[in-house]
Design a protein around this motif. Structure first.
Motif, PDB file in Angstrom:
ATOM      1  N   PHE A 121       0.829  -1.207   0.000  1.00  0.00           N
ATOM      2  CA  PHE A 121       0.000   0.000   0.000  1.00  0.00           C
ATOM      3  C   PHE A 121       0.862   1.256   0.000  1.00  0.00           C
ATOM      4  CE2 PHE A 121      -2.080   3.486   2.230  1.00  0.00           C
ATOM      5  CZ  PHE A 121      -3.234   3.625   1.479  1.00  0.00           C
ATOM      6  N   LEU A 122       1.880   1.287   0.848  1.00  0.00           N
ATOM      7  CA  LEU A 122       2.745   2.459   0.924  1.00  0.00           C
ATOM      8  C   LEU A 122       3.494   2.683  -0.394  1.00  0.00           C
ATOM      9  CD1 LEU A 122       4.246   2.167   4.532  1.00  0.00           C
ATOM     10  CD2 LEU A 122       2.452   3.725   3.719  1.00  0.00           C
ATOM     11  N   SER A 123       3.819   1.598  -1.078  1.00  0.00           N
ATOM     12  CA  SER A 123       4.479   1.717  -2.380  1.00  0.00           C
ATOM     13  C   SER A 123       3.560   2.402  -3.387  1.00  0.00           C
ATOM     14  CB  SER A 123       4.880   0.337  -2.912  1.00  0.00           C
ATOM     15  OG  SER A 123       5.852  -0.255  -2.085  1.00  0.00           O
ATOM     16  N   LEU A 124       2.290   2.011  -3.384  1.00  0.00           N
ATOM     17  CA  LEU A 124       1.333   2.650  -4.288  1.00  0.00           C
ATOM     18  C   LEU A 124       1.131   4.110  -3.898  1.00  0.00           C
ATOM     19  CD1 LEU A 124      -0.687   2.543  -6.590  1.00  0.00           C
ATOM     20  CD2 LEU A 124      -2.401   1.674  -4.995  1.00  0.00           C
ATOM     21  N   PHE A 125       0.994   4.373  -2.613  1.00  0.00           N
ATOM     22  CA  PHE A 125       0.808   5.737  -2.124  1.00  0.00           C
ATOM     23  C   PHE A 125       1.974   6.633  -2.543  1.00  0.00           C
ATOM     24  CE2 PHE A 125       0.994   8.832   1.534  1.00  0.00           C
ATOM     25  CZ  PHE A 125      -0.175   9.521   1.209  1.00  0.00           C
ATOM     26  N   ALA A 126       3.191   6.133  -2.349  1.00  0.00           N
ATOM     27  CA  ALA A 126       4.376   6.907  -2.729  1.00  0.00           C
ATOM     28  C   ALA A 126       4.462   7.088  -4.236  1.00  0.00           C
ATOM     29  CB  ALA A 126       5.632   6.204  -2.215  1.00  0.00           C
ATOM     30  N   SER A 127       4.079   6.063  -4.992  1.00  0.00           N
ATOM     31  CA  SER A 127       4.163   6.153  -6.455  1.00  0.00           C
ATOM     32  C   SER A 127       3.240   7.237  -6.999  1.00  0.00           C
ATOM     33  CB  SER A 127       3.840   4.800  -7.094  1.00  0.00           C
ATOM     34  OG  SER A 127       2.468   4.474  -6.970  1.00  0.00           O
ATOM     35  N   ILE A 128       2.100   7.452  -6.347  1.00  0.00           N
ATOM     36  CA  ILE A 128       1.179   8.500  -6.804  1.00  0.00           C
ATOM     37  C   ILE A 128       1.813   9.874  -6.614  1.00  0.00           C
ATOM     38  CG2 ILE A 128      -1.116   9.506  -6.520  1.00  0.00           C
ATOM     39  CD1 ILE A 128      -0.966   6.610  -7.681  1.00  0.00           C
ATOM     40  N   TRP A 129       2.514  10.078  -5.513  1.00  0.00           N
ATOM     41  CA  TRP A 129       3.188  11.359  -5.271  1.00  0.00           C
ATOM     42  C   TRP A 129       4.313  11.591  -6.285  1.00  0.00           C
ATOM     43  CZ3 TRP A 129       1.060  14.981  -2.509  1.00  0.00           C
ATOM     44  CH2 TRP A 129       0.186  14.635  -1.473  1.00  0.00           C
ATOM     45  N   ILE A 134       6.167  14.294 -11.434  1.00  0.00           N
ATOM     46  CA  ILE A 134       6.619  14.235 -12.829  1.00  0.00           C
ATOM     47  C   ILE A 134       5.621  14.926 -13.756  1.00  0.00           C
ATOM     48  CG2 ILE A 134       7.123  12.689 -14.767  1.00  0.00           C
ATOM     49  CD1 ILE A 134       7.989  10.601 -12.662  1.00  0.00           C
ATOM     50  N   LEU A 135       4.356  14.564 -13.625  1.00  0.00           N
ATOM     51  CA  LEU A 135       3.332  15.088 -14.528  1.00  0.00           C
ATOM     52  C   LEU A 135       3.136  16.590 -14.350  1.00  0.00           C
ATOM     53  CD1 LEU A 135       0.684  12.229 -14.207  1.00  0.00           C
ATOM     54  CD2 LEU A 135       2.397  12.543 -16.004  1.00  0.00           C
ATOM     55  N   SER A 136       3.189  17.051 -13.111  1.00  0.00           N
ATOM     56  CA  SER A 136       3.036  18.489 -12.848  1.00  0.00           C
ATOM     57  C   SER A 136       4.175  19.279 -13.475  1.00  0.00           C
ATOM     58  CB  SER A 136       2.987  18.758 -11.339  1.00  0.00           C
ATOM     59  OG  SER A 136       1.884  18.124 -10.744  1.00  0.00           O
ATOM     60  N   THR A 146      -2.009  16.417 -10.640  1.00  0.00           N
ATOM     61  CA  THR A 146      -2.725  15.793  -9.529  1.00  0.00           C
ATOM     62  C   THR A 146      -3.874  14.925 -10.020  1.00  0.00           C
ATOM     63  OG1 THR A 146      -2.189  17.683  -8.101  1.00  0.00           O
ATOM     64  CG2 THR A 146      -3.988  16.238  -7.392  1.00  0.00           C
ATOM     65  N   LEU A 147      -4.671  15.451 -10.942  1.00  0.00           N
ATOM     66  CA  LEU A 147      -5.809  14.695 -11.464  1.00  0.00           C
ATOM     67  C   LEU A 147      -5.355  13.406 -12.146  1.00  0.00           C
ATOM     68  CD1 LEU A 147      -8.047  17.517 -13.016  1.00  0.00           C
ATOM     69  CD2 LEU A 147      -8.540  16.146 -10.979  1.00  0.00           C
ATOM     70  N   THR A 148      -4.302  13.494 -12.946  1.00  0.00           N
ATOM     71  CA  THR A 148      -3.842  12.325 -13.694  1.00  0.00           C
ATOM     72  C   THR A 148      -3.230  11.282 -12.768  1.00  0.00           C
ATOM     73  OG1 THR A 148      -3.329  13.836 -15.524  1.00  0.00           O
ATOM     74  CG2 THR A 148      -2.523  11.589 -15.703  1.00  0.00           C
ATOM     75  N   ALA A 149      -2.459  11.727 -11.784  1.00  0.00           N
ATOM     76  CA  ALA A 149      -1.871  10.789 -10.827  1.00  0.00           C
ATOM     77  C   ALA A 149      -2.957  10.076 -10.029  1.00  0.00           C
ATOM     78  CB  ALA A 149      -0.913  11.522  -9.885  1.00  0.00           C
ATOM     79  N   CYS A 150      -3.984  10.817  -9.626  1.00  0.00           N
ATOM     80  CA  CYS A 150      -5.108  10.208  -8.904  1.00  0.00           C
ATOM     81  C   CYS A 150      -5.864   9.227  -9.794  1.00  0.00           C
ATOM     82  CB  CYS A 150      -6.055  11.287  -8.389  1.00  0.00           C
ATOM     83  SG  CYS A 150      -5.384  12.259  -7.016  1.00  0.00           S
ATOM     84  N   LEU A 151      -5.960   9.557 -11.076  1.00  0.00           N
ATOM     85  CA  LEU A 151      -6.602   8.651 -12.026  1.00  0.00           C
ATOM     86  C   LEU A 151      -5.856   7.329 -12.099  1.00  0.00           C
ATOM     87  CD1 LEU A 151      -8.667   8.049 -14.272  1.00  0.00           C
ATOM     88  CD2 LEU A 151      -7.104   9.158 -15.883  1.00  0.00           C
ATOM     89  N   PHE A 152      -4.524   7.392 -12.065  1.00  0.00           N
ATOM     90  CA  PHE A 152      -3.736   6.156 -12.099  1.00  0.00           C
ATOM     91  C   PHE A 152      -4.077   5.266 -10.907  1.00  0.00           C
ATOM     92  CE2 PHE A 152       0.043   3.689 -10.923  1.00  0.00           C
ATOM     93  CZ  PHE A 152       0.197   2.941 -12.079  1.00  0.00           C
ATOM     94  N   ALA A 153      -4.224   5.873  -9.728  1.00  0.00           N
ATOM     95  CA  ALA A 153      -4.582   5.092  -8.544  1.00  0.00           C
ATOM     96  C   ALA A 153      -5.926   4.396  -8.733  1.00  0.00           C
ATOM     97  CB  ALA A 153      -4.623   5.998  -7.314  1.00  0.00           C
ATOM     98  N   LEU A 154      -6.865   5.095  -9.361  1.00  0.00           N
ATOM     99  CA  LEU A 154      -8.216   4.557  -9.510  1.00  0.00           C
ATOM    100  C   LEU A 154      -8.323   3.473 -10.582  1.00  0.00           C
ATOM    101  CD1 LEU A 154     -10.269   7.862  -9.164  1.00  0.00           C
ATOM    102  CD2 LEU A 154     -10.025   6.041  -7.465  1.00  0.00           C
TER     103      LEU A 154
END
Length: 363
Positions: A121-129, A134-136, A146-154
């Motif tokens: 879980f922490l790996s996924l959480f860190a990967s989103i940040w 990068i995307l920003s 932010t929107l795109t990174a959150c989309l990846f999580a979903l």
């Protein structure tokens, strides 16, 4: 004036906490969608957690040792009395089994089980940040990043079809960190990351060449090529050490899937498969709409990419495409991991284009 400064600082703190809450929420949703379906492949003798802990996992799954070994190391440093009390408490409370009926937490490795879940879980959480960073930076828009990174999580449950494993999440983190370091010119950091990422999954070896366009920003062509080959050498040696450790385990280095893909490509039903995703029968695998989405996003966003990103995507596509058709089950999207960075950068530009065009129209 002091009051105004205090309010401004408080406003910034609140916004940061709101952002953390947002990323934590989407990460939890994506991870829950994965764990609800796969847990840690509990009870499977080939690649369940017990097989990893006892060193009997089937190859090539046995080679993904980073998280299991880390969990073992943490448990070993816990004093015996504390370890026994904590294990007993977790077994009695059955927190995971209550929430996930298909979960089978082995009493012998209850602490390791919980730690593996936490690390994944922490790996996924860190990967989103990292992805957000990068995307920003690349798009020049923090909202889009932010929107795109959150989309990846979903979309994690869409990726984790036909199989889902705890080591997928450190793999995402390793890929994104490697790109982050390469863009920042932190080449020593990539060399440090390489053996760690390789211990998690052998695919990092194949991702290294896709970093060449970004490394070339700091070094000339020959030095960049030498650096990439050096990093691949470190990854290769790490993998060979792991390979020798599990040489006597059942299974093989990989399974050939070329014939499976040849048959699946012409089977019309393979483009209309649904699966349980977030508890609903949603499009899965190479569903025809997924293909349309990716093609359209690529067509729309390609013109926004600079030459380095275009070359990165081309290298990743050639390598991952070859690996996918040779060794991966048809429709197993998680094994297109070398292209997730590419997909998200294209998606980010796609979202930015929509937002900017709508904003200009409104203005």
């Amino acid at each position: 004036m002091n009051k105004f400064n205090k309010l401004e600082k408080f406003d910034k703190i609140i916004k940061k906490f709101m952002l953390i809450f947002l990323v934590l929420t989407v990460t939890a949703a994506g991870f829950n969608g994965f764990f609800l379906k796969w847990t840690l492949r509990d009870g499977d003798p080939n690649f369940g957690l017990e097989a990893y802990m006892e060193g009997t996992a089937k190859r090539p799954f046995a080679h993904r040792v980073l998280i299991p070994n880390l969990a073992k190391a943490v448990v070993e440093v816990i004093p015996t009395n504390a370890r026994e009390k904590l294990s007993k408490r977790l077994i009695e409370r059955r927190e995971i089994e209550k929430k996930y009926s298909q979960a089978i937490v082995p009493p012998k490795y209850v602490l390791e089980y919980y730690l593996v879940v936490i690390f994944a879980f922490l790996s996924l959480f860190a990967s989103i940040w990292v992805l957000r960073s990068i995307l920003s930076e690349v798009t020049g828009d923090k909202v889009v990043g932010t929107l795109t990174a959150c989309l990846f999580a979903l979309i994690i449950p869409y990726i984790e079809v036909l199989g889902g494993y705890f080591y997928d999440f450190p793999e995402f983190l390793a890929f994104f960190l490697a790109v982050r370091f390469a863009l920042s010119g932190k080449l020593i950091a990539i060399l440090i990351l390489t053996p760690i990422a390789e211990l998690n999954k052998e695919t990092f070896f194949f991702f290294i060449p896709a970093l060449f366009p970004f490394v070339r920003r700091k070094l000339d062509f020959k030095k960049s090529a030498a650096y990439i080959l050096g990093a691949m050498f470190v990854a290769g040696v790490t993998y060979l050490l792991v390979l020798s450790r599990f040489a006597d385990n059942q299974g093989d280095m990989a399974d050939w899937r070329i014939i499976d893909h040849a048959q699946d490509f012409f089977r019309i039903g393979s483009y209309f498969i649904t699966d349980s995703i977030y508890g609903l029968p949603l499009p899965s695998r190479m569903f025809f709409l997924h293909i349309i989405y990716v093609v359209w996003i690529t067509k729309t966003s390609w013109k926004f990419l600079n030459d380095d990103w275009k070359l990165h995507i081309k290298i990743a596509a050639v390598i991952n495409g070859a690996l996918y058709f040779m060794f991966v089950l048809p429709g197993e999207l998680r094994d297109l991991g070398l292209l997730f960075m590419s997909l998200m950068i294209l998606t980010a530009y796609f979202i930015r284009d929509i937002i900017h065009r709508n904003y200009l129209k409104a203005a």
